[in-house]
Design a protein around this motif. Structure first.
Motif, mmCIF file in Angstrom:
data_model
loop_
_atom_site.group_PDB
_atom_site.id
_atom_site.type_symbol
_atom_site.label_atom_id
_atom_site.label_comp_id
_atom_site.label_asym_id
_atom_site.label_seq_id
_atom_site.Cartn_x
_atom_site.Cartn_y
_atom_site.Cartn_z
ATOM 1 N N GLY A 59 0.769 -1.234 0.000
ATOM 2 C CA GLY A 59 0.000 0.000 0.000
ATOM 3 C C GLY A 59 0.801 1.284 0.000
ATOM 4 O O GLY A 59 0.242 2.381 -0.059
ATOM 5 N N PHE A 60 2.147 1.189 0.041
ATOM 6 C CA PHE A 60 2.980 2.383 -0.027
ATOM 7 C C PHE A 60 3.036 2.915 -1.455
ATOM 8 O O PHE A 60 2.956 2.146 -2.422
ATOM 9 C CB PHE A 60 4.425 2.051 0.386
ATOM 10 N N GLU A 61 3.206 4.226 -1.594
ATOM 11 C CA GLU A 61 3.636 4.769 -2.877
ATOM 12 C C GLU A 61 5.150 4.652 -2.917
ATOM 13 O O GLU A 61 5.842 5.107 -2.004
ATOM 14 C CB GLU A 61 3.232 6.229 -3.055
ATOM 15 N N VAL A 62 5.672 4.034 -3.962
ATOM 16 C CA VAL A 62 7.091 3.691 -4.020
ATOM 17 C C VAL A 62 7.798 4.512 -5.092
ATOM 18 O O VAL A 62 7.328 4.618 -6.230
ATOM 19 C CB VAL A 62 7.271 2.183 -4.312
ATOM 20 N N PHE A 63 8.931 5.094 -4.718
ATOM 21 C CA PHE A 63 9.804 5.775 -5.666
ATOM 22 C C PHE A 63 10.973 4.831 -5.953
ATOM 23 O O PHE A 63 11.901 4.709 -5.160
ATOM 24 C CB PHE A 63 10.294 7.105 -5.094
ATOM 25 N N ARG A 64 10.865 4.133 -7.075
ATOM 26 C CA ARG A 64 11.863 3.099 -7.387
ATOM 27 C C ARG A 64 13.188 3.782 -7.718
ATOM 28 O O ARG A 64 13.267 4.555 -8.671
ATOM 29 C CB ARG A 64 11.372 2.263 -8.564
ATOM 30 N N PRO A 65 14.258 3.509 -6.947
ATOM 31 C CA PRO A 65 15.485 4.275 -7.103
ATOM 32 C C PRO A 65 16.285 3.890 -8.341
ATOM 33 O O PRO A 65 16.313 2.722 -8.741
ATOM 34 C CB PRO A 65 16.266 3.923 -5.839
ATOM 35 N N ALA A 66 16.945 4.867 -8.935
ATOM 36 C CA ALA A 66 17.861 4.623 -10.052
ATOM 37 C C ALA A 66 19.265 4.320 -9.561
ATOM 38 O O ALA A 66 20.120 3.918 -10.339
ATOM 39 C CB ALA A 66 17.891 5.833 -10.987
ATOM 40 N N GLY A 67 19.517 4.513 -8.247
ATOM 41 C CA GLY A 67 20.823 4.240 -7.671
ATOM 42 C C GLY A 67 20.720 4.081 -6.167
ATOM 43 O O GLY A 67 19.642 4.247 -5.581
ATOM 44 N N THR A 68 21.836 3.760 -5.523
ATOM 45 C CA THR A 68 21.988 3.485 -4.092
ATOM 46 C C THR A 68 21.341 2.154 -3.738
ATOM 47 O O THR A 68 20.941 1.388 -4.622
ATOM 48 C CB THR A 68 21.414 4.596 -3.177
ATOM 49 N N TYR A 69 21.218 1.877 -2.413
ATOM 50 C CA TYR A 69 20.461 0.685 -2.028
ATOM 51 C C TYR A 69 19.361 1.025 -1.031
ATOM 52 O O TYR A 69 19.127 0.341 -0.056
ATOM 53 C CB TYR A 69 21.333 -0.464 -1.553
ATOM 54 N N PHE A 70 18.658 2.130 -1.358
ATOM 55 C CA PHE A 70 17.533 2.580 -0.541
ATOM 56 C C PHE A 70 16.301 2.816 -1.411
ATOM 57 O O PHE A 70 16.416 3.282 -2.547
ATOM 58 C CB PHE A 70 17.867 3.883 0.174
ATOM 59 N N VAL A 71 15.144 2.511 -0.840
ATOM 60 C CA VAL A 71 13.862 2.806 -1.479
ATOM 61 C C VAL A 71 13.136 3.831 -0.613
ATOM 62 O O VAL A 71 12.937 3.608 0.589
ATOM 63 C CB VAL A 71 12.985 1.546 -1.613
ATOM 64 N N THR A 72 12.732 4.942 -1.224
ATOM 65 C CA THR A 72 11.913 5.928 -0.525
ATOM 66 C C THR A 72 10.439 5.675 -0.852
ATOM 67 O O THR A 72 10.081 5.392 -1.999
ATOM 68 C CB THR A 72 12.302 7.353 -0.933
ATOM 69 N N THR A 73 9.615 5.777 0.190
ATOM 70 C CA THR A 73 8.172 5.549 0.020
ATOM 71 C C THR A 73 7.393 6.715 0.610
ATOM 72 O O THR A 73 7.883 7.444 1.470
ATOM 73 C CB THR A 73 7.733 4.265 0.741
ATOM 74 N N ASP A 74 6.170 6.864 0.139
ATOM 75 C CA ASP A 74 5.220 7.833 0.679
ATOM 76 C C ASP A 74 4.166 7.039 1.448
ATOM 77 O O ASP A 74 3.565 6.098 0.911
ATOM 78 C CB ASP A 74 4.581 8.614 -0.473
ATOM 79 N N ILE A 75 3.949 7.409 2.707
ATOM 80 C CA ILE A 75 3.034 6.640 3.556
ATOM 81 C C ILE A 75 1.601 7.168 3.532
ATOM 82 O O ILE A 75 0.713 6.595 4.162
ATOM 83 C CB ILE A 75 3.533 6.607 5.018
ATOM 84 N N ARG A 76 1.346 8.228 2.786
ATOM 85 C CA ARG A 76 0.003 8.795 2.786
ATOM 86 C C ARG A 76 -1.062 7.848 2.249
ATOM 87 O O ARG A 76 -2.210 7.849 2.745
ATOM 88 C CB ARG A 76 -0.010 10.134 2.043
ATOM 89 N N PRO A 77 -0.746 6.983 1.256
ATOM 90 C CA PRO A 77 -1.772 6.020 0.841
ATOM 91 C C PRO A 77 -2.189 5.050 1.947
ATOM 92 O O PRO A 77 -3.253 4.425 1.853
ATOM 93 C CB PRO A 77 -1.096 5.268 -0.316
ATOM 94 N N LEU A 78 -1.364 4.938 3.004
ATOM 95 C CA LEU A 78 -1.708 4.091 4.142
ATOM 96 C C LEU A 78 -2.544 4.840 5.178
ATOM 97 O O LEU A 78 -2.843 4.303 6.252
ATOM 98 C CB LEU A 78 -0.438 3.570 4.811
ATOM 99 N N GLY A 79 -2.876 6.086 4.861
ATOM 100 C CA GLY A 79 -3.621 6.900 5.813
ATOM 101 C C GLY A 79 -2.737 7.538 6.865
ATOM 102 O O GLY A 79 -3.220 7.999 7.908
ATOM 103 N N GLU A 80 -1.424 7.584 6.605
ATOM 104 C CA GLU A 80 -0.448 8.157 7.539
ATOM 105 C C GLU A 80 0.147 9.416 6.920
ATOM 106 O O GLU A 80 0.141 9.597 5.700
ATOM 107 C CB GLU A 80 0.680 7.155 7.812
#
Length: 396
Positions: free
Chosen positions: A317-338
């Protein structure tokens, strides 16, 4: 009163007063206390190549580096760093005058900023930024000026007009990180060219943190800023063995720069650690000479892990920003109601048995980072699979 002198002055230097215990320490302690899977701090849960570990053991047994190594770093490693820059990017550096070995990239950042800044100098950094940037700018007496990367079409992008507008007569230095932690953005040739043109036009120094240079995906290309016109003479490029070879505890980093800049940074560095990681320097020199197949396999392994975690987060249920580099994934938690990343991450170990990092900690503009949460995927596949299974149990 505890923590005060008789004059009621706090013990901690006022420049560091805003920096308490790092978020990494807090969340890692939370992982230990709850038994949660730690996808917060960015370190692998397996060691790097066995032959490189054995090279360190061999150095120890042979008495190489067990006493103080040379201040600039052992010649073998400085030569290997120079050869790496030449082979990968066509950048020529003299290992004797244009390479400096440091205690990881963190010391390289600290030494560069302490050396190059005077109190009151402004430093432009791409926000969100690795937390040591802010602390090191503060220790140097500088003023940080964040330019915010903002979500656009599934990635975090740099607004070049905003960057240009941030430069003032007090700007001394641009602090650039690509591939970018925490967002996973890899700056394009067009973006880097614009940064270079701005630096030349305004006669700015540039420090580039390129520790994730080998961790790029989906056809993204890492381009060192120092290779662009007018940039070699004004750029301090930072590299590190930790991210590339999965030996983060060895703390072996380096800078490449023209002699004047290396001399300046070394002047600060010698009063920080002086020297470090003697035997490991010999091992990293060998690591930098590994064949392309090693780097290709590392990238392929992390790409598969990125896709595993990114897809699992999206399904959870997260909005996911699929990274082009590094080994981290950033997500947006607002779709989870947070909407509060700090509260979400502090509760997540109890709710789902997983630890992540609230990205807002990397922002001056906390509201801009409030709904974003970062997960690390530099873990064993079975660990990521279990984390995904747990995260899918979150109520949406």
């Amino acid at each position: 009163m505890a923590g005060m002198t008789s004059s009621a002055r706090p013990f901690l230097n006022r420049r560091l007063a805003e920096f308490g215990t790092t978020i990494f320490a807090e969340m890692s302690a939370l992982a230990v206390r709850t038994g949660a899977i730690n996808l917060g701090q960015g370190f692998p849960d397996t060691d790097g190549p066995e032959e490189i570990r054995e090279a360190a053991v061999r150095a120890l047994r042979d008495g190489l580096g067990n006493q103080y190594p040379p201040g600039p770093g052992i010649p073998e490693l400085r030569t290997a760093v120079a050869a790496h820059q030449q082979r990968r990017y066509g950048l020529s550096y003299d290992p004797d005058t244009e390479v400096l070995v440091t205690a990881g990239a963190t010391e390289a950042i600290a030494a560069a900023l302490l050396a190059l800044l005077e109190p009151g100098d402004e430093v432009i950094a791409l926000e969100p930024y690795y937390d040591s940037y802010a602390a090191c700018i503060a220790m140097a007496g500088g003023t940080r000026v964040p330019v915010t990367l903002r979500p656009h079409d599934g990635a975090f992008r740099l607004d070049l007009d905003e960057l240009r507008a941030a430069v003032t007569d007090r700007t001394r230095l641009l602090l650039v990180n690509t591939p970018h932690n925490p967002t996973g953005t890899v700056l394009t040739r067009e973006e880097l060219t614009a940064i270079a043109e701005l630096a030349v036009e305004r006669d700015l120094l540039v420090v580039t943190d390129e520790v994730y240079e080998h961790l790029v995906f989906d056809g993204a290309e890492h381009l060192p800023l120092a290779g662009l016109p007018g940039m070699r003479e004004r750029t301090v490029t930072i590299g590190s063995a930790g991210k590339t070879f999965s030996f983060t505890g060895w703390k072996v980093g380096w800078i490449t720069a023209p002699p004047g800049l290396v001399t300046a940074v070394r002047s600060a560095k010698q009063f920080l650690t002086y020297v470090s990681a003697g035997p490991f320097q010999y091992a990293v020199a060998e690591a930098l000479s590994l064949p392309d197949s090693y780097f290709d396999a590392l990238r392929a392994d992390l790409l598969a892990k990125r896709d595993l975690l990114a897809s699992g987060l999206a399904e959870a249920g997260f909005e996911v920003f699929r990274p082009a580099g590094t080994y981290f994934v950033t997500t947006d938690i607002r779709p989870l109601g947070e909407s509060d990343g700090f509260a979400f991450c502090r509760a997540l170990p109890e709710r789902a048995g997983v630890v992540a990092i609230p990205t807002a900690v990397f922002y001056d503009h906390r509201e801009a980072g409030a709904p974003f949460v970062r997960f690390a995927f530099c873990k064993r596949t079975e660990v990521l699979e279990e984390a995904v299974r747990r995260l899918k149990s979150l109520p949406v």
